[in-house]
Design an enzyme around this catalytic site. Structure first.
Site, short mmCIF file in Angstrom:
data_model
loop_
_atom_site.label_atom_id
_atom_site.label_comp_id
_atom_site.label_asym_id
_atom_site.label_seq_id
_atom_site.Cartn_x
_atom_site.Cartn_y
_atom_site.Cartn_z
N LYS A 129 31.43 2.33 12.45
CA LYS A 129 32.31 1.55 11.60
C LYS A 129 33.77 1.75 11.98
O LYS A 129 34.52 0.79 12.13
CB LYS A 129 32.11 1.93 10.12
CG LYS A 129 32.95 1.09 9.16
CD LYS A 129 32.86 1.62 7.73
CE LYS A 129 33.70 2.85 7.55
NZ LYS A 129 33.76 3.29 6.13
N ASP A 147 31.59 -1.72 5.81
CA ASP A 147 31.85 -0.67 4.82
C ASP A 147 31.04 -1.00 3.56
O ASP A 147 30.23 -1.92 3.55
CB ASP A 147 33.34 -0.54 4.53
CG ASP A 147 33.89 -1.70 3.71
OD1 ASP A 147 33.21 -2.74 3.57
OD2 ASP A 147 35.01 -1.56 3.19
#
Length: 224
Positions: A129, A147
């Site tokens: 991420k 997220d």
């Protein structure tokens, strides 16, 4: 309380309509983390895990004034980094990672942040991420960083259902029209942060409500 129906995956036409609407509202969405360069962006994203962007920005203001480069960060040392970011959750571990990744950038990349996912993920404290955020925001690569907000929105709307962040990321790669890929994760994160909230989604003011498969949709709160 009414039960929530299982959401079916949206078709490509609906996905196209959703991102077209996002683009109409905000053609150039921006992330909310403050940074100076690729290095400070990387550090800010590492620090943002389980913390708010607002909280991270408050802590990094002084940190980035003192250490805008890997060499300057290493010179600060773990103790001073820890002191500067102690208002952020998990700050002790994060301080060690920031110091270690700064040293690795010096040792293996000439003090520069690499524009390659594998090289980024090899850095301490950097996962997929975080790497995707840096590649997207700084290097303008069409990556999607999943997220909690993006994961929720993708599943709740039916845009790109998935059981894991990677499943959602790969599903979005197929659903998002190519011309919208660069800004897709910003639109979805901001939508989840301010409208499609975790506990109380504000469907009554949602700009993509007509394509969203979530039911029952929330109504305008009674403010009487």
């Amino acid at each position: 309380m009414a039960s929530v129906k299982k959401v079916k995956k949206l078709n490509r036409a609906d996905a196209e309509a959703i991102f077209t609407r996002f683009h109409e509202i905000e053609p150039e969405p921006k992330g909310e983390l403050d940074y100076i360069n690729a290095f400070t962006l990387l550090v800010a994203v590492v620090l943002s895990a389980q913390a708010t962007d607002v909280g991270v920005n408050k802590a990094t203001k002084r940190l980035f004034e003192l250490a805008p480069t890997p060499a300057a960060m290493v010179a600060l040392g773990v103790e001073q980094i820890t002191e500067l970011i102690k208002t952020i959750g998990l700050y002790r571990g994060k301080a060690k990672n920031v110091f270690a990744l700064s040293q690795m950038l010096i040792d293996k990349h000439g003090g520069e942040v690499p524009d390659d996912r594998a090289a980024l993920e090899a850095l301490p404290g950097v996962g997929r991420k975080t790497a995707n955020v840096v590649l997207n925001i700084y290097f303008k690569q069409p990556t999607i960083a999943v997220d909690t907000h993006l994961f929720r929105v993708s599943n709740r709307t039916g845009l790109a259902p998935g059981k894991t962040p990677l499943e959602v990321e790969l599903a979005l790669a197929k659903q998002v029209p190519e011309r919208f890929m660069l800004h897709a994760h910003h639109w979805l994160i901001l939508h989840g942060r301010y409208i499609c909230k975790a506990r109380k989604p504000e469907c009554w003011r949602c700009p993509i409500s007509q394509w969203c498969g979530f039911e029952p949709k929330s109504s305008l709160p009674n403010r009487a």
